[in-house]
Structures are given as structure tokens and as C-alpha cells.
Design a protein around this motif. Structure first.
Motif, mmCIF file in Angstrom:
data_model
loop_
_atom_site.group_PDB
_atom_site.id
_atom_site.type_symbol
_atom_site.label_atom_id
_atom_site.label_comp_id
_atom_site.label_asym_id
_atom_site.label_seq_id
_atom_site.Cartn_x
_atom_site.Cartn_y
_atom_site.Cartn_z
ATOM 1 N N ARG A 141 4.219 7.546 11.723
ATOM 2 C CA ARG A 141 4.278 8.784 10.942
ATOM 3 C C ARG A 141 5.684 9.357 11.074
ATOM 4 O O ARG A 141 6.161 9.577 12.197
ATOM 5 N N PRO A 142 6.375 9.597 9.954
ATOM 6 C CA PRO A 142 7.724 10.172 10.023
ATOM 7 C C PRO A 142 7.692 11.605 10.538
ATOM 8 O O PRO A 142 6.653 12.272 10.508
ATOM 9 N N ASP A 143 8.835 12.068 10.983
ATOM 10 C CA ASP A 143 8.933 13.411 11.564
ATOM 11 C C ASP A 143 9.032 14.514 10.516
ATOM 12 O O ASP A 143 8.891 15.695 10.858
ATOM 13 N N ASN A 144 9.287 14.157 9.263
ATOM 14 C CA ASN A 144 9.566 15.184 8.249
ATOM 15 C C ASN A 144 8.370 15.520 7.361
ATOM 16 O O ASN A 144 8.532 16.033 6.257
ATOM 17 N N LEU A 145 7.159 15.231 7.821
ATOM 18 C CA LEU A 145 5.982 15.608 7.041
ATOM 19 C C LEU A 145 5.809 17.133 7.072
ATOM 20 O O LEU A 145 6.196 17.779 8.046
ATOM 21 N N PRO A 146 5.234 17.710 6.023
ATOM 22 C CA PRO A 146 5.037 19.162 6.007
ATOM 23 C C PRO A 146 4.122 19.628 7.143
ATOM 24 O O PRO A 146 3.332 18.861 7.689
ATOM 25 N N THR A 147 4.247 20.902 7.469
ATOM 26 C CA THR A 147 3.338 21.520 8.436
ATOM 27 C C THR A 147 2.131 22.082 7.686
ATOM 28 O O THR A 147 2.296 22.754 6.671
ATOM 29 N N TYR A 148 0.945 21.804 8.172
ATOM 30 C CA TYR A 148 -0.264 22.285 7.508
ATOM 31 C C TYR A 148 -1.391 22.344 8.533
ATOM 32 O O TYR A 148 -1.323 21.740 9.608
ATOM 33 N N HIS A 149 -2.437 23.099 8.185
ATOM 34 C CA HIS A 149 -3.582 23.268 9.067
ATOM 35 C C HIS A 149 -4.869 23.093 8.274
ATOM 36 O O HIS A 149 -4.910 23.342 7.059
ATOM 37 N N THR A 189 0.851 -1.190 0.000
ATOM 38 C CA THR A 189 0.000 0.000 0.000
ATOM 39 C C THR A 189 0.884 1.237 0.000
ATOM 40 O O THR A 189 2.066 1.167 0.344
ATOM 41 N N LYS A 190 0.301 2.360 -0.363
ATOM 42 C CA LYS A 190 1.047 3.615 -0.314
ATOM 43 C C LYS A 190 1.394 3.936 1.148
ATOM 44 O O LYS A 190 0.561 3.758 2.037
ATOM 45 N N SER A 191 2.595 4.432 1.363
ATOM 46 C CA SER A 191 3.010 4.805 2.714
ATOM 47 C C SER A 191 2.225 6.025 3.180
ATOM 48 O O SER A 191 1.626 6.751 2.373
ATOM 49 N N VAL A 192 2.246 6.277 4.480
ATOM 50 C CA VAL A 192 1.558 7.458 5.005
ATOM 51 C C VAL A 192 2.179 8.729 4.426
ATOM 52 O O VAL A 192 1.473 9.706 4.150
ATOM 53 N N THR A 193 3.502 8.724 4.212
ATOM 54 C CA THR A 193 4.163 9.885 3.607
ATOM 55 C C THR A 193 3.618 10.132 2.207
ATOM 56 O O THR A 193 3.294 11.279 1.840
ATOM 57 N N LYS A 226 -8.485 11.405 8.007
ATOM 58 C CA LYS A 226 -7.791 10.712 9.105
ATOM 59 C C LYS A 226 -6.287 10.654 8.864
ATOM 60 O O LYS A 226 -5.492 10.777 9.797
ATOM 61 N N ASP A 227 -5.885 10.446 7.607
ATOM 62 C CA ASP A 227 -4.454 10.425 7.271
ATOM 63 C C ASP A 227 -3.809 11.783 7.568
ATOM 64 O O ASP A 227 -2.697 11.854 8.101
ATOM 65 N N LEU A 228 -4.520 12.832 7.205
ATOM 66 C CA LEU A 228 -3.964 14.177 7.360
ATOM 67 C C LEU A 228 -4.050 14.684 8.795
ATOM 68 O O LEU A 228 -3.169 15.423 9.252
ATOM 69 N N PHE A 229 -5.094 14.288 9.499
ATOM 70 C CA PHE A 229 -5.330 14.823 10.846
ATOM 71 C C PHE A 229 -5.598 13.686 11.833
ATOM 72 O O PHE A 229 -6.721 13.533 12.328
#
Length: 313
Positions: A206-214, A14-18, A262-265
Motif C-alpha cells: 500500500r503506497p503512503d499517499n493514499l487519502p485519509t478516511y474513516h 489487475t487494478k492497483s490498490v491505489t 478489505k481494500d479500504l480497511f
């Protein structure tokens, strides 16, 4: 004991969470150049892994396959592209989808323009060490054979001394053919090992290098899974993409959008009003509430209802 004459895939790819997060963000906000490159690398990497899977599927190997494993050793997570458990060994595959000319010098890979790439030999050595320790912890001592696959036929490596850990795409049929000539008996203990490793897979990593977003900054609406457009028309029961014509039952569309949310938040409570906004306010709150009630566990907090994954009994 059971005798298997073909590959058994116990964990699908499956596609990774990243990948999933960057794919969503790419169509809902403006990524930085670095984030865009990371997303493109995720796309290329996954395509290479799918290509590797097709080679393995054609091989007449007896074995158990686990794809996209994320395991932990002493609070350190490590990822395995593909794991093949045969009658007496474990094969750990690291798949690289590099294209173009590369040079190998000073135990490192360099692009033709001089950029240094992380050494895959060090990467796979780390994975082997961690996997050995995980297997020992759960009571198994099968030998591990690491293999680095350069899957892209357009990949060229210069200044390189032959290394038995490196395989190029044109060498894969011979590699799998050699494995198919081994004994075909897969013991129950191998199946037990595979199932234990599958159970140890960290689904929530979840890796630590995901972008910051709101939430407020992201474009809302349904994204077409084929062309990633948010333009669509609906009949009473069906969603139809205005660009590519992809057709889908609206219930499925909403369920897919909830999973994307859910993936994003992962830390945000799933609430009817939030999903209503997330879907672009095109489907009624009542319809969304019915889908949430059906698929998730509801909880009452004050005057508000929120939803979470159902606990498996």
C-alpha cells in the motif's frame, strides 16, 4: 526444455490498490481536487495498460508475461507494468498513457502549458537497477531491455532526439514482430524465474499517499460495478441496479463488498456487524455470517467473532 509458440500470461493485470481505493472513495466521499486528479490518472493509466496488453496478445511471441509486479529491493518497493521473459532476455515495459503535446528538454518532459512530468527514463532506469539486483539475489543474470511505451496515438513529443528506449503506439507492431522472429525455445529455467518473481510479488503493498478516511464518514451501501450507483432493487436471489440494470447474484454482491471493505480497511477486523453496515443494512446479518463462514477463517475474541483470510496449506 519446453517449446512455447505463444505468450503465456503467468500474472494477469489487475487494478492497483491505489486505483481500487480511490475508485471506492470517489463514490463514497468527496475527494480533494488533487485526489480526484490522482484517481483520473489511475483510470487513464490502467486503460493504457489494457491497450498495451491487446497489442501484445495479437503478437506471435513466445514468452512468459508478468503484469503489475510489485517487488522489493532493500526495503524499497518498485512497480513494473509488464515483464516479458523470452528465450534469452527480459523486456521491462513501462506504459504511459499521456495525450496531447509534450516537450522534451533538459532531460525532462513538459506539458504544453509548462508543467514538468517525472522523467520516465529515470523511472525505468531505477526499475532496471532494482530488478537486476532482485534477479541476482535469486540466481539469474538474463539481460534486461527496458522499453517506455507511449500508448496513446494522440501523444506528440517535440524537441526530442530519437531514443531507442521510447516506443510510440504505431511502432509496437514492428517491435513485437521483431521479437516473434527470435527463437521460440523457452527453457525451464525461464519458467522457474517467472514463477519466483511472481512469488516475490507484494500483494499487500500500500503506497503512503493514499487519502485519509474513516469508516463513519464513508457512504454505505452496495456500489454497482458498472455505473457505480448505490440505487438497486432486489429479488430473492438477485441484485439489480436501478440505473443501468446490471444484474448479479446477491451472494456475489456481498462477497464483492467484503473485498472492497478489505481494500479500504486492511487493519480492521472483518465482523458480521461491520459488513452489515457496510452493505447498507439491506441484507440480513445471518446471510452475511454464512458467506463469511464459507469464505474466511473465523476467530473468537471474547464474545465477538471476527474473520480473516484462510491460510493456504
Amino acid at each position: 526444455m519446453k517449446e512455447h509458440t505463444k505468450i503465456m500470461i503467468l500474472k494477469e493485470r489487475t487494478k492497483s490498490v491505489t486505483y481500487r481505493v480511490l475508485e471506492s472513495l470517489n463514490y463514497r466521499m468527496r475527494l480533494t481536487a488533487e485526489e480526484k486528479t490522482n484517481y483520473e490518472n489511475q483510470v487513464k493509466g490502467f486503460a493504457g495498460e489494457i491497450q498495451f496488453d491487446s497489442y501484445m496478445a495479437q503478437a506471435k511471441i513466445s514468452g512468459l508475461v508478468l503484469n503489475d509486479l510489485i517487488l522489493s529491493h532493500r526495503d524499497t518497493s518498485f512497480q513494473i507494468d509488464s515483464l516479458l521473459i523470452t528465450n534469452d532476455s527480459v523486456y521491462l515495459y513501462e506504459v504511459k498513457n499521456y495525450a496531447g503535446s509534450y516537450f522534451y528538454k533538459e532531460e525532462s518532459l513538459f506539458t504544453e502549458s509548462g508543467y514538468q512530468i517525472l522523467n520516465p527514463l529515470r523511472q525505468i532506469d531505477r526499475s532496471v537497477t532494482y530488478l537486476q539486483n532482485v534477479m541476482l539475489r535469486i540466481g539469474y543474470t538474463l539481460p534486461i531491455h527496458p522499453v517506455i511505451i507511449f500508448i496513446n496515438p494522440d501523444f506528440i513529443l517535440y524537441s526530442f532526439l530519437p531514443n531507442k528506449l521510447f516506443l510510440f503506439s504505431n511502432q509496437l507492431p514492428k517491435h513485437f514482430n521483431a521479437l516473434s522472429n527470435q527463437k521460440k525455445l523457452i527453457k525451464n529455467e525461464h519458467l522457474e524465474l517467472a514463477n519466483k518473481l511472481k512469488k516475490l510479488h507484494n500483494e499487500n503493498y500500500r503506497p503512503d499517499n493514499l487519502p485519509t478516511y474513516h469508516f463513519d464518514q464513508l457512504k454505505k451501501g452496495i456500489i454497482c460495478p458498472i455505473c457505480f450507483s448505490t440505487s438497486h432493487i432486489d429479488t430473492r436471489q438477485n441484485y439489480v441496479c436501478s440505473i443501468c440494470g446490471h444484474k448479479e447474484i446477491i451472494t456475489s454482491v456481498i462477497e464483492r463488498s467484503i473485498i472492497e471493505f478489505k481494500d479500504l480497511f486492511p487493519d480492521k477486523p472483518i465482523m458480521t456487524n461491520l459488513i452489515y453496515q457496510w452493505c447498507g443494512e439491506v441484507y440480513s446479518k445471518e446471510r452475511i455470517r454464512m458467506i463469511l463462514k464459507k469464505n474466511y477463517q473465523n476467530h473468537l475474541s471474547g464474545q465477538k467473532t471476527y474473520y480473516s483470510d484462510k491460510q493456504l496449506s
